[in-house]
Design a protein around this motif. Structure first.
Motif, PDB file in Angstrom:
ATOM      1  N   ALA A  44       0.781  -1.231   0.000  1.00  0.00           N
ATOM      2  CA  ALA A  44       0.000   0.000   0.000  1.00  0.00           C
ATOM      3  C   ALA A  44       0.816   1.286   0.000  1.00  0.00           C
ATOM      4  CB  ALA A  44      -0.919   0.015   1.219  1.00  0.00           C
ATOM      5  N   ASN A  45       2.127   1.245   0.179  1.00  0.00           N
ATOM      6  CA  ASN A  45       2.905   2.470   0.345  1.00  0.00           C
ATOM      7  C   ASN A  45       3.703   2.813  -0.912  1.00  0.00           C
ATOM      8  OD1 ASN A  45       3.622   1.731   3.849  1.00  0.00           O
ATOM      9  ND2 ASN A  45       1.804   2.592   2.919  1.00  0.00           N
ATOM     10  N   ASN A  63       2.027  -0.312  -9.481  1.00  0.00           N
ATOM     11  CA  ASN A  63       0.814  -0.502  -8.704  1.00  0.00           C
ATOM     12  C   ASN A  63       0.836  -1.799  -7.892  1.00  0.00           C
ATOM     13  OD1 ASN A  63      -1.776  -0.269  -7.723  1.00  0.00           O
ATOM     14  ND2 ASN A  63      -2.794  -0.746  -9.642  1.00  0.00           N
ATOM     15  N   GLN A  64       0.781  -1.659  -6.572  1.00  0.00           N
ATOM     16  CA  GLN A  64       0.612  -2.767  -5.643  1.00  0.00           C
ATOM     17  C   GLN A  64       1.645  -3.884  -5.829  1.00  0.00           C
ATOM     18  OE1 GLN A  64      -3.514  -3.591  -4.409  1.00  0.00           O
ATOM     19  NE2 GLN A  64      -4.156  -2.202  -6.069  1.00  0.00           N
ATOM     20  N   ARG A  65       2.902  -3.494  -5.971  1.00  0.00           N
ATOM     21  CA  ARG A  65       4.020  -4.433  -5.982  1.00  0.00           C
ATOM     22  C   ARG A  65       4.681  -4.418  -4.601  1.00  0.00           C
ATOM     23  NH1 ARG A  65       7.185  -5.556 -10.448  1.00  0.00           N
ATOM     24  NH2 ARG A  65       5.250  -5.107 -11.580  1.00  0.00           N
ATOM     25  N   ALA A  96      -1.356   6.777  -4.873  1.00  0.00           N
ATOM     26  CA  ALA A  96       0.042   7.175  -5.072  1.00  0.00           C
ATOM     27  C   ALA A  96       0.144   8.315  -6.064  1.00  0.00           C
ATOM     28  CB  ALA A  96       0.860   5.979  -5.565  1.00  0.00           C
ATOM     29  N   TRP A  97      -0.625   8.221  -7.134  1.00  0.00           N
ATOM     30  CA  TRP A  97      -0.637   9.290  -8.137  1.00  0.00           C
ATOM     31  C   TRP A  97      -1.184  10.586  -7.534  1.00  0.00           C
ATOM     32  CZ3 TRP A  97       1.402  11.142 -12.230  1.00  0.00           C
ATOM     33  CH2 TRP A  97       0.745  12.117 -12.993  1.00  0.00           C
ATOM     34  N   HIS A 117       3.354   3.636   6.318  1.00  0.00           N
ATOM     35  CA  HIS A 117       2.543   3.511   7.521  1.00  0.00           C
ATOM     36  C   HIS A 117       3.349   2.730   8.561  1.00  0.00           C
ATOM     37  CE1 HIS A 117      -1.152   3.444   4.593  1.00  0.00           C
ATOM     38  NE2 HIS A 117      -0.590   4.651   4.664  1.00  0.00           N
ATOM     39  N   SER A 118       4.597   3.110   8.757  1.00  0.00           N
ATOM     40  CA  SER A 118       5.435   2.406   9.730  1.00  0.00           C
ATOM     41  C   SER A 118       4.803   2.511  11.120  1.00  0.00           C
ATOM     42  CB  SER A 118       6.849   2.981   9.720  1.00  0.00           C
ATOM     43  OG  SER A 118       6.819   4.388   9.887  1.00  0.00           O
TER      44      SER A 118
END
Length: 259
Positions: A44-45, A63-65, A96-97, A117-118
């Motif tokens: 997600a980040n 995207n979502q890798r 992200a965009w 989101h650590s």
């Protein structure tokens, strides 16, 4: 062969017609280490790096890798001013965009962006008071060098990204504690930004653990906190050496990050 502070990037094997290989390798290494440190959240980040003078063309993860699998050749080359980006077959994650595209378009001094989101940074972002008091060297490093976003408006689509970009106009403020969300770190390069991300998570952890003791905090004075922050700002080559050492470890392990 490209080098970083004297160390050859031995794993660099450029793919024909793919540009910005040193930058791609550095960013890929940052993804791998972020996953190893468990600073990421599933798929997600996002990280991005500007590659032109005005900062509007940038590299970003696909995207979502998962961060642990990202290679230099996987990174997308995007244009913040291209309105067709999300209509293309290899479009990035829409949040992200929205966040990175807006900031690269509106905040030219933000050359590299890292949003995660650590755990401890996110805990800090969830407190009613998300400020980070200077209680040790790491927390003091961020004294007067962050902003707290108290206007969380949902997922970071373009409107939310534009709002966040408006909070980063001061070049001295290189961390955004995103209330109810996570953390966004900006910098001049991959090394500068990753080093700041690493130390912010460590600083947040120290503060959260100190709160858990229930004991009074030993807070540094304004003068000593600012002096310490400035000394760390001026400390020579630490960020570059940090990333160079991490890349050397990956190379020694035979990682494919730079492919």
């Amino acid at each position: 062969m490209p080098t970083k502070k004297g160390r050859a990037m031995s794993n660099l094997a450029p793919v024909p017609n793919v540009t910005h290989w040193p930058e791609r390798a550095q960013l890929a290494a940052a993804f791998r280490w972020t996953a190893r440190l468990n600073f990421h959240e599933a798929v997600a980040n996002h990280f991005s790096l500007a590659v032109n003078d005005d900062g509007t063309k940038f590299l970003m993860n696909p995207n979502q890798r998962h961060f642990a699998r990202i290679k230099a050749s996987d990174l997308l080359l995007l244009d913040a001013n291209d309105p067709t980006t999300m209509d293309q077959p290899d479009a990035p994650d829409p949040t992200a965009w929205g966040l990175h595209g807006s900031i690269h378009r509106l905040v030219p001094h933000a050359r590299c962006l890292m949003h995660v989101h650590s755990i401890h940074a996110t805990v800090l972002a969830c407190l009613a008071d998300s400020t980070l008091p200077p209680i040790d060297q790491n927390t003091a490093a961020f004294y007067n060098r962050y902003v707290v976003d108290e206007g969380f408006g949902g997922l970071a689509f373009e409107e939310e990204g534009t709002r966040c970009a408006g909070m980063l106009s001061d070049p001295k403020k290189k961390v955004m504690i995103m209330g109810n969300h996570g953390v966004l770190v900006i910098g001049d390069s991959v090394a500068d930004t990753f080093n700041r991300l690493y130390y912010f998570e460590r600083a947040a952890e120290t503060y959260i653990r100190a709160l858990q003791t229930g004991q009074p905090l030993r807070v540094l004075s304004h003068e000593i906190a600012e002096k310490t922050a400035q000394e760390l700002d001026d400390y020579p080559d630490q960020a570059e050496r940090h990333l160079s050492e991490l890349m050397a470890i990956l190379d020694d392990e035979g990682s494919d990050y730079a492919r």
